[in-house]
Write a protein that holds these residues in place. Structure first.
Motif, PDB file in Angstrom:
ATOM      1  N   ARG A 110      -4.525  -1.430 -13.030  1.00  0.00           N
ATOM      2  CA  ARG A 110      -4.844  -2.587 -12.183  1.00  0.00           C
ATOM      3  C   ARG A 110      -3.829  -3.704 -12.406  1.00  0.00           C
ATOM      4  NH1 ARG A 110      -9.738  -4.304  -9.663  1.00  0.00           N
ATOM      5  NH2 ARG A 110     -10.558  -2.355 -10.474  1.00  0.00           N
ATOM      6  N   GLU A 111      -3.485  -3.977 -13.664  1.00  0.00           N
ATOM      7  CA  GLU A 111      -2.514  -5.031 -13.972  1.00  0.00           C
ATOM      8  C   GLU A 111      -1.125  -4.694 -13.430  1.00  0.00           C
ATOM      9  OE1 GLU A 111      -4.503  -6.554 -18.192  1.00  0.00           O
ATOM     10  OE2 GLU A 111      -2.982  -4.966 -18.198  1.00  0.00           O
ATOM     11  N   VAL A 112      -0.725  -3.446 -13.586  1.00  0.00           N
ATOM     12  CA  VAL A 112       0.582  -3.020 -13.070  1.00  0.00           C
ATOM     13  C   VAL A 112       0.586  -3.117 -11.548  1.00  0.00           C
ATOM     14  CG1 VAL A 112       2.201  -1.094 -12.858  1.00  0.00           C
ATOM     15  CG2 VAL A 112       1.069  -1.528 -15.044  1.00  0.00           C
ATOM     16  N   GLY A 113      -0.500  -2.660 -10.924  1.00  0.00           N
ATOM     17  CA  GLY A 113      -0.605  -2.724  -9.471  1.00  0.00           C
ATOM     18  C   GLY A 113      -0.520  -4.149  -8.961  1.00  0.00           C
ATOM     19  N   THR A 114      -1.186  -5.062  -9.641  1.00  0.00           N
ATOM     20  CA  THR A 114      -1.147  -6.470  -9.239  1.00  0.00           C
ATOM     21  C   THR A 114       0.268  -7.011  -9.335  1.00  0.00           C
ATOM     22  OG1 THR A 114      -3.421  -6.801  -9.987  1.00  0.00           O
ATOM     23  CG2 THR A 114      -2.058  -8.766  -9.758  1.00  0.00           C
ATOM     24  N   GLN A 115       0.949  -6.675 -10.416  1.00  0.00           N
ATOM     25  CA  GLN A 115       2.307  -7.167 -10.618  1.00  0.00           C
ATOM     26  C   GLN A 115       3.290  -6.601  -9.590  1.00  0.00           C
ATOM     27  OE1 GLN A 115       3.560  -6.918 -14.662  1.00  0.00           O
ATOM     28  NE2 GLN A 115       5.567  -7.734 -14.246  1.00  0.00           N
ATOM     29  N   LEU A 116       3.090  -5.338  -9.194  1.00  0.00           N
ATOM     30  CA  LEU A 116       4.016  -4.687  -8.258  1.00  0.00           C
ATOM     31  C   LEU A 116       3.519  -4.680  -6.814  1.00  0.00           C
ATOM     32  CD1 LEU A 116       5.091  -1.613 -10.426  1.00  0.00           C
ATOM     33  CD2 LEU A 116       6.256  -3.803 -10.157  1.00  0.00           C
ATOM     34  N   PHE A 117       2.386  -5.330  -6.578  1.00  0.00           N
ATOM     35  CA  PHE A 117       1.793  -5.375  -5.246  1.00  0.00           C
ATOM     36  C   PHE A 117       1.461  -3.978  -4.723  1.00  0.00           C
ATOM     37  CE2 PHE A 117       4.473  -9.150  -5.650  1.00  0.00           C
ATOM     38  CZ  PHE A 117       3.521 -10.149  -5.495  1.00  0.00           C
ATOM     39  N   LEU A 118       0.906  -3.151  -5.618  1.00  0.00           N
ATOM     40  CA  LEU A 118       0.487  -1.797  -5.276  1.00  0.00           C
ATOM     41  C   LEU A 118      -0.964  -1.619  -5.709  1.00  0.00           C
ATOM     42  CD1 LEU A 118       3.606   0.128  -6.640  1.00  0.00           C
ATOM     43  CD2 LEU A 118       3.088  -0.339  -4.251  1.00  0.00           C
ATOM     44  N   SER A 119      -1.603  -0.628  -5.136  1.00  0.00           N
ATOM     45  CA  SER A 119      -2.982  -0.373  -5.530  1.00  0.00           C
ATOM     46  C   SER A 119      -3.008   0.375  -6.866  1.00  0.00           C
ATOM     47  CB  SER A 119      -3.694   0.458  -4.460  1.00  0.00           C
ATOM     48  OG  SER A 119      -3.239   1.795  -4.511  1.00  0.00           O
ATOM     49  N   PRO A 120      -4.109   0.224  -7.624  1.00  0.00           N
ATOM     50  CA  PRO A 120      -4.226   0.980  -8.881  1.00  0.00           C
ATOM     51  C   PRO A 120      -4.143   2.488  -8.645  1.00  0.00           C
ATOM     52  CG  PRO A 120      -5.879  -0.749  -8.794  1.00  0.00           C
ATOM     53  CD  PRO A 120      -5.204  -0.712  -7.451  1.00  0.00           C
ATOM     54  N   ARG A 121      -4.579   2.919  -7.487  1.00  0.00           N
ATOM     55  CA  ARG A 121      -4.525   4.339  -7.148  1.00  0.00           C
ATOM     56  C   ARG A 121      -3.076   4.825  -7.005  1.00  0.00           C
ATOM     57  NH1 ARG A 121      -8.668   6.630  -2.660  1.00  0.00           N
ATOM     58  NH2 ARG A 121      -8.702   8.742  -3.479  1.00  0.00           N
ATOM     59  N   THR A 122      -2.242   3.986  -6.418  1.00  0.00           N
ATOM     60  CA  THR A 122      -0.821   4.315  -6.292  1.00  0.00           C
ATOM     61  C   THR A 122      -0.171   4.368  -7.667  1.00  0.00           C
ATOM     62  OG1 THR A 122      -0.726   3.268  -4.117  1.00  0.00           O
ATOM     63  CG2 THR A 122       1.375   3.593  -5.240  1.00  0.00           C
ATOM     64  N   ILE A 123      -0.559   3.450  -8.542  1.00  0.00           N
ATOM     65  CA  ILE A 123      -0.032   3.446  -9.904  1.00  0.00           C
ATOM     66  C   ILE A 123      -0.420   4.739 -10.613  1.00  0.00           C
ATOM     67  CG2 ILE A 123      -0.065   2.282 -12.150  1.00  0.00           C
ATOM     68  CD1 ILE A 123       1.422   0.787  -9.818  1.00  0.00           C
ATOM     69  N   GLU A 124      -1.666   5.180 -10.426  1.00  0.00           N
ATOM     70  CA  GLU A 124      -2.118   6.435 -11.041  1.00  0.00           C
ATOM     71  C   GLU A 124      -1.310   7.623 -10.510  1.00  0.00           C
ATOM     72  OE1 GLU A 124      -4.142   6.888 -13.563  1.00  0.00           O
ATOM     73  OE2 GLU A 124      -4.524   4.740 -13.705  1.00  0.00           O
ATOM     74  N   ALA A 125      -0.977   7.607  -9.225  1.00  0.00           N
ATOM     75  CA  ALA A 125      -0.158   8.678  -8.652  1.00  0.00           C
ATOM     76  C   ALA A 125       1.233   8.669  -9.279  1.00  0.00           C
ATOM     77  CB  ALA A 125      -0.063   8.519  -7.136  1.00  0.00           C
ATOM     78  N   HIS A 126       1.795   7.473  -9.453  1.00  0.00           N
ATOM     79  CA  HIS A 126       3.096   7.368 -10.115  1.00  0.00           C
ATOM     80  C   HIS A 126       3.001   7.899 -11.544  1.00  0.00           C
ATOM     81  CE1 HIS A 126       5.555   5.430  -7.120  1.00  0.00           C
ATOM     82  NE2 HIS A 126       4.757   4.380  -7.014  1.00  0.00           N
ATOM     83  N   LEU A 127       1.928   7.549 -12.240  1.00  0.00           N
ATOM     84  CA  LEU A 127       1.757   8.006 -13.622  1.00  0.00           C
ATOM     85  C   LEU A 127       1.671   9.531 -13.705  1.00  0.00           C
ATOM     86  CD1 LEU A 127      -0.636   5.347 -15.191  1.00  0.00           C
ATOM     87  CD2 LEU A 127       1.718   5.873 -15.859  1.00  0.00           C
ATOM     88  N   ARG A 128       0.984  10.148 -12.766  1.00  0.00           N
ATOM     89  CA  ARG A 128       0.923  11.621 -12.768  1.00  0.00           C
ATOM     90  C   ARG A 128       2.321  12.200 -12.644  1.00  0.00           C
ATOM     91  NH1 ARG A 128      -3.668  10.526  -9.789  1.00  0.00           N
ATOM     92  NH2 ARG A 128      -2.627  10.860  -7.801  1.00  0.00           N
ATOM     93  N   ASN A 129       3.119  11.645 -11.744  1.00  0.00           N
ATOM     94  CA  ASN A 129       4.499  12.118 -11.572  1.00  0.00           C
ATOM     95  C   ASN A 129       5.334  11.869 -12.829  1.00  0.00           C
ATOM     96  OD1 ASN A 129       4.123  13.028  -8.962  1.00  0.00           O
ATOM     97  ND2 ASN A 129       4.667  11.054  -8.052  1.00  0.00           N
ATOM     98  N   ILE A 130       5.153  10.694 -13.433  1.00  0.00           N
ATOM     99  CA  ILE A 130       5.887  10.350 -14.649  1.00  0.00           C
ATOM    100  C   ILE A 130       5.540  11.327 -15.763  1.00  0.00           C
ATOM    101  CG2 ILE A 130       6.093   8.612 -16.482  1.00  0.00           C
ATOM    102  CD1 ILE A 130       5.644   6.491 -14.187  1.00  0.00           C
ATOM    103  N   PHE A 131       4.246  11.560 -15.958  1.00  0.00           N
ATOM    104  CA  PHE A 131       3.802  12.469 -17.013  1.00  0.00           C
ATOM    105  C   PHE A 131       4.364  13.876 -16.797  1.00  0.00           C
ATOM    106  CE2 PHE A 131      -0.386   9.996 -18.013  1.00  0.00           C
ATOM    107  CZ  PHE A 131       0.357   8.960 -18.544  1.00  0.00           C
TER     108      PHE A 131
END
Length: 148
Positions: A110-131
């Motif tokens: 949520r904090e990352v999403g707020t900072q990057l103007f993205l939804s927490p769900r999008t951040i989770e998708a990025h994290l899956r790709n990163i992992f």
């Protein structure tokens, strides 16, 4: 526009001035141009130091064309520059790397999403790709990596 010792003084002043700034690209270019000038002046040993620094800075920032130019100049002085070693993080997109850095500091989705103007769900998708790309399974492991 100068020659001789006047030109050298100006190159050194530029490097000193840019070294204390955040303009790393210009600093790398100053080292490159100074190294080229030194080589043309027949000062190969002095040129190597400047060109080595330029090559390292340019390679680290991904300026491949300028890094290749520095490598070419280094070879002309008789030195063979080290090849860049691939890192696992090289596969990450710029956005994924940005997300990874923020998450590694302990920020929530949520904090990352707020900072990057993205939804927490999008951040989770990025994290899956990163992992997947880094071969890790948790945020804790992400914190332990040495991210560029």
């Amino acid at each position: 526009m100068s020659t001789g010792s006047s030109a050298e003084d100006q190159y050194r002043a530029a490097i000193e001035h840019l070294g204390s700034s955040r303009m790393r690209g210009y600093l790398a270019r100053a080292h490159l141009v100074y190294g080229e000038w030194l080589r043309r002046e027949g000062r190969r040993r002095d040129a190597r130091d400047q060109l080595r620094t330029a090559h390292q800075l340019l390679t680290d920032m991904g300026a491949e064309a300028f890094a290749a130019r520095a490598a070419s100049e280094l070879r002309a002085t008789g030195e063979h520059p080290r090849a860049r070693t691939a890192q696992p993080t090289d596969e990450l997109t710029t956005q994924e790397l940005h997300v990874a850095r923020l998450v590694a500091t302990g920020a929530t989705s949520r904090e990352v999403g707020t900072q990057l103007f993205l939804s927490p769900r999008t951040i989770e998708a990025h994290l899956r790709n990163i992992f997947r790309k880094l071969g890790i399974t948790s945020r804790r492991q992400l914190k332990e990596l040495n991210l560029p």
